[in-house]
Design an enzyme around this catalytic site. Structure first.
Site, PDB file in Angstrom:
ATOM      1  N   PRO A  35       1.703  -4.887  -5.575  1.00  0.00           N
ATOM      2  CA  PRO A  35       0.933  -4.368  -4.430  1.00  0.00           C
ATOM      3  C   PRO A  35      -0.195  -5.317  -4.056  1.00  0.00           C
ATOM      4  CG  PRO A  35       0.304  -3.233  -6.452  1.00  0.00           C
ATOM      5  CD  PRO A  35       1.466  -4.114  -6.807  1.00  0.00           C
ATOM      6  N   THR A  37      -3.209  -5.883  -0.998  1.00  0.00           N
ATOM      7  CA  THR A  37      -3.920  -5.506   0.221  1.00  0.00           C
ATOM      8  C   THR A  37      -3.962  -6.671   1.194  1.00  0.00           C
ATOM      9  OG1 THR A  37      -5.227  -3.821  -0.850  1.00  0.00           O
ATOM     10  CG2 THR A  37      -6.231  -4.865   1.060  1.00  0.00           C
ATOM     11  N   GLN A 111       1.820   2.423  -2.582  1.00  0.00           N
ATOM     12  CA  GLN A 111       0.791   2.548  -3.615  1.00  0.00           C
ATOM     13  C   GLN A 111      -0.322   3.459  -3.091  1.00  0.00           C
ATOM     14  OE1 GLN A 111      -2.165  -0.437  -4.727  1.00  0.00           O
ATOM     15  NE2 GLN A 111      -1.484  -0.263  -6.844  1.00  0.00           N
ATOM     16  N   HIS A 178      -2.307   4.300  -7.658  1.00  0.00           N
ATOM     17  CA  HIS A 178      -3.236   3.213  -7.999  1.00  0.00           C
ATOM     18  C   HIS A 178      -4.296   3.783  -8.945  1.00  0.00           C
ATOM     19  CE1 HIS A 178      -5.484  -0.336  -8.080  1.00  0.00           C
ATOM     20  NE2 HIS A 178      -5.539  -0.644  -6.799  1.00  0.00           N
ATOM     21  N   GLY A 179      -4.006   3.627 -10.235  1.00  0.00           N
ATOM     22  CA  GLY A 179      -4.940   4.136 -11.240  1.00  0.00           C
ATOM     23  C   GLY A 179      -5.666   3.005 -11.943  1.00  0.00           C
ATOM     24  N   ALA A 180      -5.759   1.850 -11.267  1.00  0.00           N
ATOM     25  CA  ALA A 180      -6.255   0.629 -11.910  1.00  0.00           C
ATOM     26  C   ALA A 180      -7.492   0.064 -11.192  1.00  0.00           C
ATOM     27  CB  ALA A 180      -5.143  -0.426 -11.911  1.00  0.00           C
ATOM     28  N   HIS A 181      -8.010  -1.031 -11.729  1.00  0.00           N
ATOM     29  CA  HIS A 181      -8.936  -1.965 -11.062  1.00  0.00           C
ATOM     30  C   HIS A 181     -10.259  -1.366 -10.611  1.00  0.00           C
ATOM     31  CE1 HIS A 181      -5.033  -4.303  -9.799  1.00  0.00           C
ATOM     32  NE2 HIS A 181      -5.164  -4.173 -11.099  1.00  0.00           N
ATOM     33  N   TYR A 183     -10.761   1.750  -9.159  1.00  0.00           N
ATOM     34  CA  TYR A 183     -10.709   2.751  -8.076  1.00  0.00           C
ATOM     35  C   TYR A 183     -10.712   4.167  -8.681  1.00  0.00           C
ATOM     36  CZ  TYR A 183     -10.234  -1.337  -5.230  1.00  0.00           C
ATOM     37  OH  TYR A 183     -10.491  -2.544  -4.640  1.00  0.00           O
TER      38      TYR A 183
HETATM   39  C1  LIG Z   1      -4.482 -10.678  -2.018  1.00  0.00           C
HETATM   40  C2  LIG Z   1      -4.332  -9.685  -3.133  1.00  0.00           C
HETATM   41  C3  LIG Z   1      -4.431  -8.334  -2.863  1.00  0.00           C
HETATM   42  C4  LIG Z   1      -4.268  -7.381  -3.887  1.00  0.00           C
HETATM   43  N1  LIG Z   1      -4.295  -6.034  -3.589  1.00  0.00           N
HETATM   44  C5  LIG Z   1      -3.978  -5.122  -4.544  1.00  0.00           C
HETATM   45  C6  LIG Z   1      -3.797  -3.748  -4.218  1.00  0.00           C
HETATM   46  O1  LIG Z   1      -3.893  -3.296  -3.067  1.00  0.00           O
HETATM   47  N2  LIG Z   1      -3.491  -2.899  -5.235  1.00  0.00           N
HETATM   48  C7  LIG Z   1      -3.355  -3.326  -6.532  1.00  0.00           C
HETATM   49  O2  LIG Z   1      -3.080  -2.521  -7.422  1.00  0.00           O
HETATM   50  N3  LIG Z   1      -3.491  -4.634  -6.853  1.00  0.00           N
HETATM   51  C8  LIG Z   1      -3.765  -5.533  -5.897  1.00  0.00           C
HETATM   52  N4  LIG Z   1      -3.808  -6.878  -6.213  1.00  0.00           N
HETATM   53  C9  LIG Z   1      -3.429  -7.315  -7.581  1.00  0.00           C
HETATM   54  C10 LIG Z   1      -1.931  -7.680  -7.627  1.00  0.00           C
HETATM   55  O3  LIG Z   1      -1.117  -6.536  -7.456  1.00  0.00           O
HETATM   56  C11 LIG Z   1      -1.530  -8.310  -8.966  1.00  0.00           C
HETATM   57  O4  LIG Z   1      -1.721  -7.384  -9.995  1.00  0.00           O
HETATM   58  C12 LIG Z   1      -2.336  -9.566  -9.264  1.00  0.00           C
HETATM   59  O5  LIG Z   1      -2.361 -10.434  -8.131  1.00  0.00           O
HETATM   60  C13 LIG Z   1      -1.758 -10.326 -10.472  1.00  0.00           C
HETATM   61  O6  LIG Z   1      -0.420 -10.684 -10.225  1.00  0.00           O
HETATM   62  P1  LIG Z   1      -0.051 -12.216  -9.803  1.00  0.00           P
HETATM   63  O7  LIG Z   1      -0.681 -13.073 -10.844  1.00  0.00           O
HETATM   64  O8  LIG Z   1       1.460 -12.231  -9.828  1.00  0.00           O
HETATM   65  O9  LIG Z   1      -0.637 -12.459  -8.467  1.00  0.00           O
HETATM   66  C14 LIG Z   1      -4.012  -7.827  -5.212  1.00  0.00           C
HETATM   67  C15 LIG Z   1      -3.934  -9.194  -5.480  1.00  0.00           C
HETATM   68  C16 LIG Z   1      -4.084 -10.125  -4.464  1.00  0.00           C
HETATM   69  C17 LIG Z   1      -3.942 -11.575  -4.791  1.00  0.00           C
END
Ligand SMILES: Cc1cc2nc3c(=O)[nH]c(=O)nc-3n(C[C@H](O)[C@H](O)[C@H](O)COP(=O)(O)O)c2cc1C
Length: 378
Positions: A35, A37, A111, A178-181, A183
């Protein structure tokens, strides 16, 4: 001739292309688009650009598309401009996304997102509404986030359940919470953002209660075979070193009640999938979640990306090298059954054909992650 840093992909790459039963449907492979954004949905409605963006990754071979975070129909859910909503007229836009992704042979889940205390008044589409979260927040003498009342909790839980039902009615193949990061659900889980003294704060069991009630409410609104994914993380947008669980025992006390409430798949969000989850063990967060719950798990974090810096922000390009990393360790972990699926984020932004190219052993032609890619998000 330049020296290539792209190693050979072993034959085990076929591990990624085994089908996976997902509710009443089947994923054609084990590769999910993570996912991400984009802020490309003015007015909160996903338009044709959004349809094309997801369809491209489905055409490129992804088995599952997990959409960018999409705010549920609670007035305090949204924290950002131009993100696609998950109610009202946005659902017709999402239906076009679903049809396009299905047309390319992939499955898709939205999500579901509530930002909780990240929100500040002034944010669309309800500028007068304050943020709300487990705790009140006062900035400069002014209350900018209210502590949620029992009624607020009830309303938000009901809103998640309505969103899940809307997802099934719109033709999605499941949902991801979305139970992470950092939020809303994670704000309850993390002791630093939850100082409540009622049944939603204090013990780990109490801090998990909000998410458990939400999952139960969702389960009551969707078919028994409609998959519910729960994404969780230790790290927060505000603190990469944060922890909701100090050890595997604590993680089990969070994840097991969620599994019992009806979570079908856990999505263990890490910045580097291979790192040990806890000191004194080599087990990754994904492997730990799988062992503790017995549920299928999605691993994520720098798959296919060269090692990134410890502290630089995830959402800037300058924290990763542009080389494509060896997929061998990920395939070895999958062969050990540490996890069942992988999610690829930035790698799939850089190259929509990621899944097809990797299968063909064509990693040398994968597009590198560039500043332009991270800025355009197309
Ligand atoms: C531009 C961008 C937007 C993201 N938006 C979300 C989001 O809306 N929800 C979420 O759970 N994680 C979000 N993430 C995290 C990604 O889902 C992912 O966990 C993270 O980029 C690590 O994976 P990767 O190394 O393959 O990029 C975002 C990451 C990036 C780079």
């Amino acid at each position: 001739m330049s020296v290539t840093r792209v190693p050979e992909v072993s034959a085990d790459v076929e591990l990624l292309y085994r089908p996976f039963t997902f509710g009443r449907a089947t994923l054609r492979n084990r590769i999910a688009m993570a996912p991400m954004t984009r802020n490309h949905s003015p007015g909160g409605v996903p338009g044709e650009d959004v349809v094309r963006y997801y369809a491209r990754r489905a055409r490129g071979g992804a088995g599952l598309v997990i959409t960018e975070g999409t705010p549920i129909d609670h007035p305090g859910a949204n924290g950002y401009r131009n993100v696609p909503a998950f109610y009202g007229k946005a659902l017709a836009g999402w239906k076009r996304v679903v049809d396009a992704v299905h047309g390319e042979g992939a499955l898709i889940v939205p999500q579901l997102w509530h930002v909780g205390s990240v929100r500040r008044a002034g944010m669309e589409p309800f500028p007068d509404v304050r943020g709300m979260g487990p705790d009140a927040i006062v900035e400069g003498g002014e209350t900018v986030v209210s502590a949620m009342t029992q009624q607020d909790i009830h309303d938000v839980v009901a809103s998640y359940a309505r969103a899940a039902r809307a997802a099934e009615e719109t033709g999605f193949d499941g949902i991801e919470i979305h139970g992470a990061h950092g939020y809303l659900p994670d704000q309850f889980l993390w002791e630093h953002s939850n100082h409540r003294t009622d049944g939603y704060g204090g013990s780990l069991e109490n801090r998990t209660r909000f998410s458990v009630e939400m999952v139960r409410a969702i389960r009551r609104q969707v078919s028994a075979d409609f998959p519910v994914i729960f994404r969780f993380s230790q790290w927060k947008m505000s603190d990469y070193k944060a922890q909701i669980a100090a050890d595997a025992d604590e993680l089990g006390r969070i994840l097991r009640p969620l599994a019992a409430a009806g979570v079908d798949v856990f999505h263990a969000s890490t910045r580097r999938f291979w790192e040990p989850a806890f000191e004194g063990s080599t087990e990754s967060l994904a492997a730990c979640a799988r062992r503790l719950t017995g549920k299928p798990v999605i691993a994520v974090g720098s798959i296919g990306l060269a090692q990134q810096h410890e502290t630089r922000k995830l959402r800037t390009r300058d924290n990763v090298g542009s080389e494509v990393a060896d997929l061998g360790p990920m395939l070895a972990a999958m062969a050990r059954e540490d996890f069942d699926l992988v999610a690829v984020g930035r790698g799939m932004l850089a190259d929509a054909e990621w899944a097809h190219k990797v299968r063909g052993g064509d990693t040398a032609s994968l597009n590198a992650l560039t500043e332009d890619v991270m800025q355009a998000l197309i």
